[in-house]
Every structure is written in C-alpha cells, then in structure tokens.
Design a protein around this motif. Structure first.
Motif, PDB file in Angstrom:
ATOM      1  N   SER A   1     -10.098   4.056   0.732  1.00  0.00           N
ATOM      2  CA  SER A   1      -9.504   3.349  -0.400  1.00  0.00           C
ATOM      3  C   SER A   1      -9.883   4.015  -1.719  1.00  0.00           C
ATOM      4  O   SER A   1     -10.977   4.560  -1.868  1.00  0.00           O
ATOM      5  N   ARG A   2      -8.947   3.986  -2.645  1.00  0.00           N
ATOM      6  CA  ARG A   2      -9.131   4.539  -3.989  1.00  0.00           C
ATOM      7  C   ARG A   2      -9.732   5.949  -3.982  1.00  0.00           C
ATOM      8  O   ARG A   2     -10.700   6.250  -4.680  1.00  0.00           O
TER       9      ARG A   2
ATOM     10  N   SER B   1      -4.705   2.387  -3.407  1.00  0.00           N
ATOM     11  CA  SER B   1      -4.874   0.987  -3.022  1.00  0.00           C
ATOM     12  C   SER B   1      -6.328   0.701  -2.655  1.00  0.00           C
ATOM     13  O   SER B   1      -7.152   1.614  -2.535  1.00  0.00           O
ATOM     14  N   VAL B   2      -6.631  -0.593  -2.453  1.00  0.00           N
ATOM     15  CA  VAL B   2      -7.998  -0.994  -2.102  1.00  0.00           C
ATOM     16  C   VAL B   2      -8.209  -0.990  -0.589  1.00  0.00           C
ATOM     17  O   VAL B   2      -9.290  -1.349  -0.120  1.00  0.00           O
ATOM     18  N   PHE B   3      -7.201  -0.570   0.154  1.00  0.00           N
ATOM     19  CA  PHE B   3      -7.315  -0.508   1.606  1.00  0.00           C
ATOM     20  C   PHE B   3      -7.203   0.943   2.071  1.00  0.00           C
ATOM     21  O   PHE B   3      -6.474   1.746   1.462  1.00  0.00           O
ATOM     22  N   PRO B   4      -7.899   1.315   3.125  1.00  0.00           N
ATOM     23  CA  PRO B   4      -7.798   2.691   3.636  1.00  0.00           C
ATOM     24  C   PRO B   4      -6.431   2.955   4.253  1.00  0.00           C
ATOM     25  O   PRO B   4      -5.716   2.028   4.637  1.00  0.00           O
TER      26      PRO B   4
ATOM     27  N   ASN C   1      -4.616   7.962  -2.283  1.00  0.00           N
ATOM     28  CA  ASN C   1      -4.499   6.545  -1.956  1.00  0.00           C
ATOM     29  C   ASN C   1      -5.097   5.714  -3.096  1.00  0.00           C
ATOM     30  O   ASN C   1      -6.303   5.704  -3.300  1.00  0.00           O
TER      31      ASN C   1
ATOM     32  N   ARG D   1       0.831  -1.207   0.000  1.00  0.00           N
ATOM     33  CA  ARG D   1       0.000   0.000   0.000  1.00  0.00           C
ATOM     34  C   ARG D   1       0.868   1.261   0.000  1.00  0.00           C
ATOM     35  O   ARG D   1       0.495   2.290  -0.579  1.00  0.00           O
TER      36      ARG D   1
END
Length: 313
Positions: free
Chosen positions: A108-109, A77-80, A75, A46
């Motif tokens: 995320s994103r 990525s798919v995660f916060p 950000n 990430r």
C-alpha cells in the motif's frame, strides 16, 4: 483456492445458522454474504489509484540478447495490490507474436517495478506493449484488468561475423587484374569493361582468354579488364519472401562483407529500402537497423560501383 475456501466457509455458516438461531450465527452469515460485495467495491476503487509506467523509447540490441522490459507500478491506495502483468511482443517484419507474464505484488502507498525478459530470436524490430495488468480483490474472488498505452521497440541486429572476412578480401581482389603488368590496370568508369587485349602470360586467369581472337591468331589472347580509380561496391540483401532463419543468414552475410570491405579501404554502400547507406568506419548501426525492419531491398545502382546481391540457398 481462496474462492473454494470462501465457498466452504459460507456453506458451513449456512448450515449452522438453522441449528444455532442466535445473533452470532446470524451476524457471521450476514457478514460472509456481504463480504464479497465490499471486497469487489474496494477493488474497483483501488483500480483507479494504480498507475503504470515504462515501455517507452527504442534501443538497439544484438540477435540472441534478451530485452529486459521494466514496468513500474504505483499503488496510491491503502490496500496492497497483487495480480499479474501480461505483455505481448511482436516481431517485425515476419509478424511473429509471443506473450509473457509475471506476478506483481505492490504494498500500500508505494511503488514497485517488475522486469520481464523478452527474447530476440531473429533480426528485425521487436515491439513490446502491455496487454493488461490483472488485479484481484482481497478475497481473491474477483479480478479486474488495467490497460496501458506503453509501448517500446528494439532493433535486433546481427553480429558481424569473421566467417566472411576472406570472402570480402576475395571480392575486393576480384576487381583487380591478376596480370603481372601494372599497365593492365587502366582506370574506367565501369570496372567490368574489356578495354584491350594482349597475348597470354603464365599466371593469367583462363577465364580471361578470348577464344575467337585466339583462334584467329593461333595463340592465346586474353582480355584486359578495366578497373575504377576507386573500388566501389553496393551490397544488396535479397530477403524478399525469405524465412526468418534464411533472412538472418543473408543479413549477417551482407553486413559482415560490407564491414570488412570497408576495413580493406573500399568504398562500400549497403542498399536499404529508401536509400544507399555508405559504410564509413566501423559503426554499422545505421545500415543494420535499416535492414532489420526491411521486408525487401531494392537492387540499387551507382555509377562505377560493383553490385553484389546476396541471397539464400
């Protein structure tokens, strides 16, 4: 806190596994042991999908105003992302340094911005840069730092103070003879030159009395001082080795006097490290910025100009 909770859960799983030797207790224990490694790997991946922007360019503010630095965090990525951002602010030329921090939380994103308020206590140049952004893994067990090259600067200049308006008026008037006769105002390239003498008249300044001639002629004789056709003044700030508070007072003094002398119709120059800056109209920004970053100022000279040096104390 999350680290402590994880350790407690792992300890409980480790205790229960010998008591309940079945597939469920084994899976739980194995998952708890492996989870931090997956969480660490996810955070490192990430970290590469986070972009930081902001803190560029320069601006001019007045002393005492806050500098609102806005930093954008993207950000992908798919995660916060959660963590904190740390800024460092350096004040020039005195070299003072102060750190600021703020929490960040970016879904995320997506992207989000955080604003950090930086104080400007003294005149000078305030340089701000990102020290680091610290992010955490999902479990809160590990952290990683992201560094950025972003940097911004702000010229912190003093306000013009009407406290010095009367002083500027007195400075301008001091270059004009107090004599009642217009004949005493004779053009010269040096306003402080003595160009003639005459008998004392009521209202003359006693400081103009020439004592040797008065004793010789047994009556008071006063000096006639020359004035230039155009009144010119050079204001110089004696700020070398001054502490920040004294430096602020000197800069306010010099710039305020220059502002009011200009408004009274005099030709005014402010001595800066590399040049003489002519004050035209009410825009004092150039002179203010030049003095804001100066460590010392030369006592510049100009033909026909009166030099005024302002120091502390």
């Amino acid at each position: 806190m999350r680290r402590a909770v994880y350790i407690v859960i792992l300890a409980v799983a480790a205790v229960f596994y010998p008591l309940y030797r079945d597939i469920l207790s084994l899976v739980i224990l194995a998952a708890l042991i492996a989870l931090p490694f997956f969480s660490l790997a996810e955070m490192l991946l990430r970290k590469r999908k986070i972009a930081v922007s902001g803190l560029d360019g320069s601006r001019v503010i007045y002393k005492g105003e806050s500098i609102n630095e806005e930093i954008c965090i993207k950000n992908s990525s798919v995660f916060p992302v959660s963590g904190e951002i740390s800024l460092v602010s350096r004040s020039l030329p005195d070299g003072g340094e102060e750190e600021y921090s703020a929490d960040i939380a970016v879904p995320s994103r997506s992207e989000d911005s955080v604003t950090v308020s930086v104080s400007s206590l003294h005149s000078g140049v305030c340089e701000t840069e990102i020290k680091y952004i610290r992010i955490q893994d999902m479990l809160g067990l590990f952290s990683a730092k992201i560094h950025s090259d972003g940097k911004s600067s702000a010229y912190v200049i003093p306000h013009i103070s009407d406290e010095y308006e009367d002083e500027a008026r007195a400075i301008k008037a001091s270059c004009i003879s107090d004599s009642d006769s217009e004949d005493d105002l004779r053009p010269t390239t040096s306003p402080g030159d003595v160009i003639d003498f005459r008998e004392y008249r009521p209202g003359d300044r006693t400081t103009l009395i020439h004592h040797k001639l008065s004793a010789r002629f047994d009556k008071d004789i006063v000096k006639i001082m020359g004035t230039s056709g155009d009144q010119k003044f050079i204001l110089c700030a004696d700020i070398e080795n001054a502490d920040p508070d004294t430096r602020d007072e000197i800069l306010t003094h010099v710039l305020s006097c220059a502002y009011y002398l200009d408004s009274f119709g005099a030709d005014v120059y402010v001595s800066a490290p590399d040049e003489l800056i002519e004050i035209n109209g009410v825009d004092m920004t150039k002179a203010s910025c030049a003095l804001a970053e100066a460590k010392s100022v030369p006592d510049a000279k100009k033909s026909g100009a009166v030099n005024i040096v302002v120091s502390g104390g």
